[in-house]
Scaffold this active site. Sequence first.
Site: not given
Lengths: 320, 320
Positions: B16, B216, B218, B249, B260
């Site tokens: 994704r 989560h 980055h 993103c 990530n």
Amino acid sequence: MSDLPARVHIHEEGPREGFQIEPGPISTEDKVRFIEALAGTGLREIECVSFVNPRRVPGQADAEDVARWLKRRPGVRYTCLWLNLKGLERAVASGLDLAGRLLVGASEPFTIRNAGMDLKAELGEQKRWLAKYRELGLAVEQVALFTAFGCNFAGDVTPERVVEVTRLSLENAAEAGFQVGKISLADTVGWATPRAVERVVGAVRQRWPDKAIALHLHDTRGVGLANAYAGLKLGVAHFDSSCGGLGGCPFAGHKGAAGNICTEDLVFMCEEMGIDTGVDLDRLIACAQLAEKIVGHPLPGKVMRGGGLGALRARLKAAE
Amino acid sequence: MSDLPARVHIHEEGPREGFQIEPGPISTEDKVRFIEALAGTGLREIECVSFVNPRRVPGQADAEDVARWLKRRPGVRYTCLWLNLKGLERAVASGLDLAGRLLVGASEPFTIRNAGMDLKAELGEQKRWLAKYRELGLAVEQVALFTAFGCNFAGDVTPERVVEVTRLSLENAAEAGFQVGKISLADTVGWATPRAVERVVGAVRQRWPDKAIALHLHDTRGVGLANAYAGLKLGVAHFDSSCGGLGGCPFAGHKGAAGNICTEDLVFMCEEMGIDTGVDLDRLIACAQLAEKIVGHPLPGKVMRGGGLGALRARLKAAE
């Protein structure tokens, strides 16, 4: 309030580690320009060149020229590496700042492969270095251990082994009349994890609570900064790192061997956690961008792309 | 013996996060092939697609096709993202595994810019989602906070603010009859440091000691794995990550926004520290190499180049 050190000392390795591994020739002018830019960032110690066999490391064949051409800035140490007495003699002649080191491999198979010496031979070589240091009136600043966490020829290295080779090296130094204040532990080929850092640094610190510990961490498997953070949590305040993440070990027998942890990423992490590095992050980012131009390919550093947060915070504050 | 968790649960975000940011079109076949390969590594949860506006995120326009073509393996959850009720309806129709989430931004300026909603509007939107979840008989697995550590429009986000928006979301869920077991904290644009992780995770855990916490992270500024390690030290056992370090993103308003943390680098770090991930590292490295072929440019993962240590250790043991 925190178990982190208030200040860390960074030994910049980019010029030496970086330019020796590049496939294309890097001009002496570019090396000098890069070192001079680094010296303007607040870094206090920059390893400029290695005095090694130019047939083995062609990228360092111009080491003397780099030393000669460099305009030096007061307050900055311009250090260099040597791996044998011949290299030390060239280092002395170069006029660069000499940081007396005693080298020793924590993994014997690694030094046998890379330097043709077993531990006994290494300790004998140390004695010859110590005699030369004495002759030069040079202090022995550190015992520096290669492969302190593991290597591809011996596997994992135990904390007991690290303590043992450190002890033998410190005894060698003491016999020659030197007190050594620092122990440098290198993860030469990327075997360390934060937990291994805790174990090895913990064992060394327990044995020699009064000596400073330095970490030299290669980021072969992406955990370099996590390893640095584990060191910081243990109070380690001396780190080697490489601007832009330049570098890699040409002798590691490992095609994936990566460079040292990236200086500006380390500076970012430290400064954001309230640890003083003395370095201007934005100037350092400009150096990393210069290094990328010089080598002509992308470097692995992240902050050089993501940017620092200082300018963002200032802009937000101004807009309030 | 250790304050680290015995096992961590990885939510793979590569398909994704990765394929939505790529400039070139990625074929549906390649997406499916990559997801199927990931499902063969031992990963138990793979986020396959986002059901978002295809005009805004053209790389996800084939989300329904990906869901339809996928050959599923028992024991693996194939999850998806939605950002509004229309997306949720598409998610339901796709037949993918639905993990009920409540989204909320810890930084209001970020959600105003990216979703046109202030906190009050977000909480209202949550109520509509909760009604729909109830209608679908879907559990709310987690409250997921964007920008829980800072953002480029608001600067640093305080732990108090994180606790406050979490509390409001949990109250929303409770009013709708849902108990939520997990709080997911996202460092959406790379503002976190290990110390910030300690502060924010510490504050959330102190307030809700019985809820699981997920991170989560980055890797915009290179400290992603150091942040993960800080989480592990606090017992965090749920991580989102991205194979090969794919992603970024598209709405972060920041050209350096990175993906990530890299799944195989995280797996390497965990397994080397004795933390079970359930993942076969060598198979995962093969997936990262496949992802690199699919996107046609180098990915930031390190272990995919450096390799794991398992095979090296086995070879050394065999040679003994």
